[in-house]
Enzyme design. Structure first.
Site, mmCIF file in Angstrom:
data_model
loop_
_atom_site.group_PDB
_atom_site.id
_atom_site.type_symbol
_atom_site.label_atom_id
_atom_site.label_comp_id
_atom_site.label_asym_id
_atom_site.label_seq_id
_atom_site.Cartn_x
_atom_site.Cartn_y
_atom_site.Cartn_z
ATOM 1 N N LYS A 1 16.538 -45.962 -4.500
ATOM 2 C CA LYS A 1 15.336 -46.696 -3.791
ATOM 3 C C LYS A 1 13.975 -45.907 -4.644
ATOM 4 O O LYS A 1 13.148 -46.603 -5.104
ATOM 5 C CB LYS A 1 15.420 -46.551 -2.425
ATOM 6 C CG LYS A 1 16.007 -47.515 -1.952
ATOM 7 C CD LYS A 1 16.531 -47.369 -0.202
ATOM 8 C CE LYS A 1 17.457 -48.160 0.396
ATOM 9 N NZ LYS A 1 17.476 -48.014 1.703
ATOM 10 N N GLN B 1 16.441 -43.459 6.205
ATOM 11 C CA GLN B 1 17.859 -44.026 5.717
ATOM 12 C C GLN B 1 18.881 -43.915 6.692
ATOM 13 O O GLN B 1 18.915 -42.998 7.521
ATOM 14 C CB GLN B 1 18.306 -43.412 4.420
ATOM 15 C CG GLN B 1 19.590 -43.817 3.852
ATOM 16 C CD GLN B 1 19.293 -45.103 3.307
ATOM 17 O OE1 GLN B 1 18.045 -45.648 2.775
ATOM 18 N NE2 GLN B 1 20.605 -45.679 3.198
ATOM 19 N N ASP C 1 11.605 -51.805 6.368
ATOM 20 C CA ASP C 1 12.808 -52.253 6.532
ATOM 21 C C ASP C 1 13.019 -53.624 7.423
ATOM 22 O O ASP C 1 14.134 -54.491 7.433
ATOM 23 C CB ASP C 1 13.922 -51.323 7.108
ATOM 24 C CG ASP C 1 14.638 -50.398 6.195
ATOM 25 O OD1 ASP C 1 15.175 -50.904 5.185
ATOM 26 O OD2 ASP C 1 14.536 -49.261 6.448
HETATM 27 N N1 GUN Z 1 21.384 -47.989 5.437
HETATM 28 C C1 GUN Z 1 22.375 -49.037 4.738
HETATM 29 N N2 GUN Z 1 21.373 -50.009 4.558
HETATM 30 C C2 GUN Z 1 20.158 -49.469 4.894
HETATM 31 C C3 GUN Z 1 18.775 -50.138 4.616
HETATM 32 O O1 GUN Z 1 18.738 -51.300 4.245
HETATM 33 N N3 GUN Z 1 17.747 -49.581 5.357
HETATM 34 C C4 GUN Z 1 17.965 -48.345 5.746
HETATM 35 N N4 GUN Z 1 16.852 -47.572 6.107
HETATM 36 N N5 GUN Z 1 19.150 -47.894 5.757
HETATM 37 C C5 GUN Z 1 20.138 -48.312 5.349
#
Ligand code: GUN
Length: 285
Positions: free
Chosen positions: A53, A97, A120
């Protein structure tokens, strides 16, 4: 003949388009777009996701701020980190996350993120707006699936769409997005009776169950569009939720794993960050 939906290529197209938009944004508003990422602990999969990311954020010309907190960080420490980012005017988006270590209250921490920094699309305010078909930030993976369908010019209106899985992150928002596009939507889950019969009626089938090769050939209508959201590791190998080899012989379009939905999640995260930054900048003019 089935057509493979190339999520890797489409996500790269989106990132290139974003790079251009970010550059114009910086010129127009004289400021950076900043995404803050918070990772608590040492979950190896999360570490890889966060690294990717951050890399992608910088690739499109946005600024990334990374906060790595110890596995044993207290709730207060994590809250202080998120609260500081919430208050910081230079931060356009905040991503915590998931999953968080078990001793932390995920909901409580996520709820510290202001809705206008929720890249998100996880917060109740954004989920509620999606339900009302109002403008909101949409969870990255289902948003990415919709983008794949749109960029492949796959008709959604009037089609039977079946979503297998009802998670807050994928299944529920996916169903709402398809409904917003005027599909007739069915959500299936672990208690659904006669799953095969329902899936077989799908013109668009989205599999988000988290079980390798769960969707078999006999569950799919000939000519259906099959979208595989699954990422399952079995004996070190990666499998989707769909038995790709056999199912792909029947479909009109199908996403591979890897290289289908996966790369779209990060592209849409960046898109969400850009859109939130733009909204804030436009409001402050
Ligand atoms: N963990 C797995 N997928 C995601 C996501 O799309 N966003 C976040 N914040 N954590 C995750």
């Amino acid at each position: 003949m089935t057509k493979l939906i190339d999520g890797k290529q489409i996500s790269q197209d989106i990132k290139l388009e974003l790079k251009e938009k970010v550059s114009l944004f910086k010129e127009k508003y004289g400021k950076d777009i900043t995404l803050a990422v918070v990772l608590v602990g040492e979950n190896p999969a999360s570490q890889v996701y966060v690294r990717n990311k951050i890399k992608a954020t910088e690739l499109v010309g946005m600024k990334s701020l990374a906060f790595y907190l110890d596995e044993n960080a207290t709730e207060k420490e994590v809250e202080e980190c998120v609260n500081a980012l919430a208050k910081d005017d230079n931060v356009d988006g905040i991503l915590v996350q998931l999953p968080l270590p078990k001793h932390l209250d995920e909901n409580k921490i996520l709820n510290l993120i202001p809705a206008n920094k929720d890249v998100d699309g996880f917060l109740a305010e954004n989920v509620g707006k999606l339900l009302l078909f109002e403008n909101s930030t949409v969870a990255c993976t289902p948003y990415g699936v919709l983008e794949l369908l749109k960029r492949e010019n796959i008709e959604i209106a009037g089609k039977n769409a079946v979503v297998i899985g009802r998670s807050n992150i994928v299944g529920k928002p996916m169903a709402m997005l398809l409904l917003r596009e005027n599909a007739t939507v069915t959500i299936c889950h672990s208690k659904t009776k006669d799953l095969k019969k329902i899936c077989k009626q799908a013109d668009i089938l989205v599999a988000a169950i988290g079980r390798a090769k769960f969707v078999t050939k006999d569950m799919v209508k000939k000519g259906a569009v099959v979208i595989d959201v699954g990422i399952n590791r079995v004996d070190g190998k990666l499998y989707g939720d769909v038995d790709f080899e056999k199912v792909s012989k029947k479909t009109s379009y199908i996403t591979p794993v890897p290289g289908g939905v996966g790369p779209m999640t990060i592209a849409m995260l960046l898109q969400n960050t850009y859109l939130l930054a733009l909204k804030k900048a436009e409001e402050n003019v």
